[in-house]
Motif scaffolding. Structure first.
Motif, PDB file in Angstrom:
ATOM      1  N   UNK A  88     -30.974  -0.814  -6.469  1.00 58.14           N
ATOM      2  CA  UNK A  88     -29.793  -1.663  -6.411  1.00 58.14           C
ATOM      3  C   UNK A  88     -28.575  -1.115  -7.145  1.00 58.14           C
ATOM      4  N   UNK A  89     -28.757  -0.217  -8.102  1.00 64.11           N
ATOM      5  CA  UNK A  89     -27.627   0.187  -8.945  1.00 64.11           C
ATOM      6  C   UNK A  89     -27.720   1.639  -9.385  1.00 64.11           C
ATOM      7  N   UNK A  90     -26.555   2.166  -9.779  1.00 61.32           N
ATOM      8  CA  UNK A  90     -26.450   3.533 -10.280  1.00 61.32           C
ATOM      9  C   UNK A  90     -25.572   3.525 -11.525  1.00 61.32           C
ATOM     10  N   UNK A  91     -26.053   4.169 -12.572  1.00 61.91           N
ATOM     11  CA  UNK A  91     -25.325   4.251 -13.833  1.00 61.91           C
ATOM     12  C   UNK A  91     -25.080   5.726 -14.135  1.00 61.91           C
ATOM     13  N   UNK A  92     -23.819   6.086 -14.360  1.00 62.62           N
ATOM     14  CA  UNK A  92     -23.491   7.498 -14.541  1.00 62.62           C
ATOM     15  C   UNK A  92     -22.585   7.715 -15.742  1.00 62.62           C
TER      16      UNK A  92
ATOM     17  N   UNK B 225     -22.221   1.685 -10.319  1.00 58.34           N
ATOM     18  CA  UNK B 225     -22.065   1.404  -8.898  1.00 58.34           C
ATOM     19  C   UNK B 225     -23.238   0.539  -8.445  1.00 58.34           C
ATOM     20  N   UNK B 226     -23.018  -0.221  -7.385  1.00 61.29           N
ATOM     21  CA  UNK B 226     -24.072  -1.066  -6.828  1.00 61.29           C
ATOM     22  C   UNK B 226     -24.216  -0.757  -5.343  1.00 61.29           C
ATOM     23  N   UNK B 227     -25.431  -0.426  -4.952  1.00 60.93           N
ATOM     24  CA  UNK B 227     -25.700   0.093  -3.623  1.00 60.93           C
ATOM     25  C   UNK B 227     -25.260  -0.853  -2.520  1.00 60.93           C
TER      26      UNK B 227
ATOM     27  N   UNK C  45     -16.476  11.837   0.560  1.00 57.65           N
ATOM     28  CA  UNK C  45     -17.833  12.392   0.501  1.00 57.65           C
ATOM     29  C   UNK C  45     -18.116  13.032  -0.853  1.00 57.65           C
ATOM     30  N   UNK C  46     -19.333  12.867  -1.317  1.00 51.24           N
ATOM     31  CA  UNK C  46     -19.794  13.486  -2.561  1.00 51.24           C
ATOM     32  C   UNK C  46     -18.976  13.075  -3.781  1.00 51.24           C
ATOM     33  N   UNK C  47     -18.376  11.890  -3.712  1.00 50.27           N
ATOM     34  CA  UNK C  47     -17.623  11.361  -4.851  1.00 50.27           C
ATOM     35  C   UNK C  47     -18.275  10.054  -5.283  1.00 50.27           C
ATOM     36  N   UNK C  48     -18.522   9.928  -6.589  1.00 51.53           N
ATOM     37  CA  UNK C  48     -19.154   8.725  -7.116  1.00 51.53           C
ATOM     38  C   UNK C  48     -18.181   7.555  -6.997  1.00 51.53           C
ATOM     39  N   UNK C  49     -18.548   6.556  -6.230  1.00 51.26           N
ATOM     40  CA  UNK C  49     -17.701   5.392  -6.006  1.00 51.26           C
ATOM     41  C   UNK C  49     -18.096   4.294  -6.983  1.00 51.26           C
ATOM     42  N   UNK C  50     -17.313   4.145  -8.044  1.00 49.24           N
ATOM     43  CA  UNK C  50     -17.629   3.160  -9.085  1.00 49.24           C
ATOM     44  C   UNK C  50     -17.284   1.758  -8.622  1.00 49.24           C
ATOM     45  N   UNK C  51     -18.081   0.795  -9.057  1.00 48.58           N
ATOM     46  CA  UNK C  51     -17.776  -0.610  -8.840  1.00 48.58           C
ATOM     47  C   UNK C  51     -17.240  -1.229 -10.128  1.00 48.58           C
ATOM     48  N   UNK C  52     -17.726  -0.763 -11.280  1.00 51.55           N
ATOM     49  CA  UNK C  52     -17.273  -1.291 -12.565  1.00 51.55           C
ATOM     50  C   UNK C  52     -17.020  -0.141 -13.533  1.00 51.55           C
TER      51      UNK C  52
ATOM     52  N   UNK D 134     -23.675  -5.068 -17.883  1.00 52.95           N
ATOM     53  CA  UNK D 134     -23.627  -5.275 -16.434  1.00 52.95           C
ATOM     54  C   UNK D 134     -24.910  -4.725 -15.815  1.00 52.95           C
ATOM     55  N   UNK D 135     -25.990  -5.408 -16.132  1.00 53.11           N
ATOM     56  CA  UNK D 135     -27.319  -4.972 -15.690  1.00 53.11           C
ATOM     57  C   UNK D 135     -27.472  -5.119 -14.180  1.00 53.11           C
ATOM     58  N   UNK D 136     -26.814  -6.118 -13.610  1.00 53.14           N
ATOM     59  CA  UNK D 136     -26.907  -6.325 -12.164  1.00 53.14           C
ATOM     60  C   UNK D 136     -25.583  -6.877 -11.640  1.00 53.14           C
TER      61      UNK D 136
END
Length: 229
Positions: free
Chosen positions: A40-44, A64-66, A80-87, A139-141
């Motif tokens: 569900x999520x990605x943390x970078x 980011x959230x899938x 493409x190949x760019x991390x799309x952040x949500x928060x 922001x766990x979820x």
């Protein structure tokens, strides 16, 4: 660049112990990225170092959230190949005096000897422990994003925390979280984008059309039946 790779290799096991089990190193830019992902999520975390001289540039964490990105990509062509952040961690950046002091101190650290480099690595880890990991935990979820940003703040502040195509992302998050603010935000967005078209149809027409299609998709019965808490 050898200097950057040295720091990257040194930080890998330390950040693995903090749950960031994956890592990538960019030969071209010298940037270092460490991340953890689930369904569900990605943390970078990204650490940027100067690619020509030994020096600190930036370090930041993004989430980011899938499901948000999957829906957004149906309507917006993402890079493409760019991390799309949500928060992003605006709670730190909005305190400019504190933020500038931290980064001035990191930039001023000498990086000439192995001892210098070790001290720099320790300071980076301290920063991550103090500011980035707590941000990840906050922001766990996606529901946390809805509750702690969209429910607590006026819409004028959303873009500080939710970068890039903010209004589209906000609508998606609100709908996925069954937010009571969805209808009001939708009506505001439709009105604002329509006014934009009236001012300059060439400039704002495409965004208004995308907004309408996105709302139609989010309010489709099949979509609503597919939402999983």
């Amino acid at each position: 660049m050898k200097f950057n790779k040295q720091i990257f290799n040194s930080l890998i096991p330390i950040l693995k112990n903090r749950g960031l089990t994956e890592s990538t190193y960019s030969e071209r830019s010298g940037s270092l990225s460490f991340y953890k992902s689930n369904k569900h999520s990605n943390y970078q975390i990204t650490l940027e170092l100067d690619d020509t001289t030994k020096g600190f540039v930036n370090v930041y964490g993004r989430i980011s959230f899938t499901n948000v990105i999957d829906i957004l990509s149906r309507f917006i062509e993402l890079r493409p190949n760019v991390y799309e952040a949500v928060v992003v961690n605006y709670d730190l950046y909005k305190n400019k005096e504190k933020y500038n002091k931290i980064f001035d101190e990191l930039e001023s650290l000498p990086l000439k000897t192995d001892l210098d480099i070790k001290e720099f690595e320790n300071e980076i880890i301290s920063y991550i422990d103090s500011y980035i990991l707590p941000f990840f935990e906050k922001f766990y979820n996606l529901q946390d994003v809805n509750d702690k940003i969209l429910n607590d703040l006026p819409k004028e502040e959303y873009a500080n925390y939710i970068p890039g195509q903010t209004n589209f992302k906000v609508l998606i998050i609100m709908k996925l979280c069954n937010s009571s603010k969805y209808i009001d935000f939708k009506e505001w967005a439709l009105s604002a984008y329509k006014k934009g078209v009236e001012i300059n149809a060439t400039k704002y027409g495409k965004d208004y059309e995308i907004l309408q299609r996105l709302i139609s998709y989010l309010e489709n019965e099949d979509f609503n039946n597919s939402i999983i808490d």
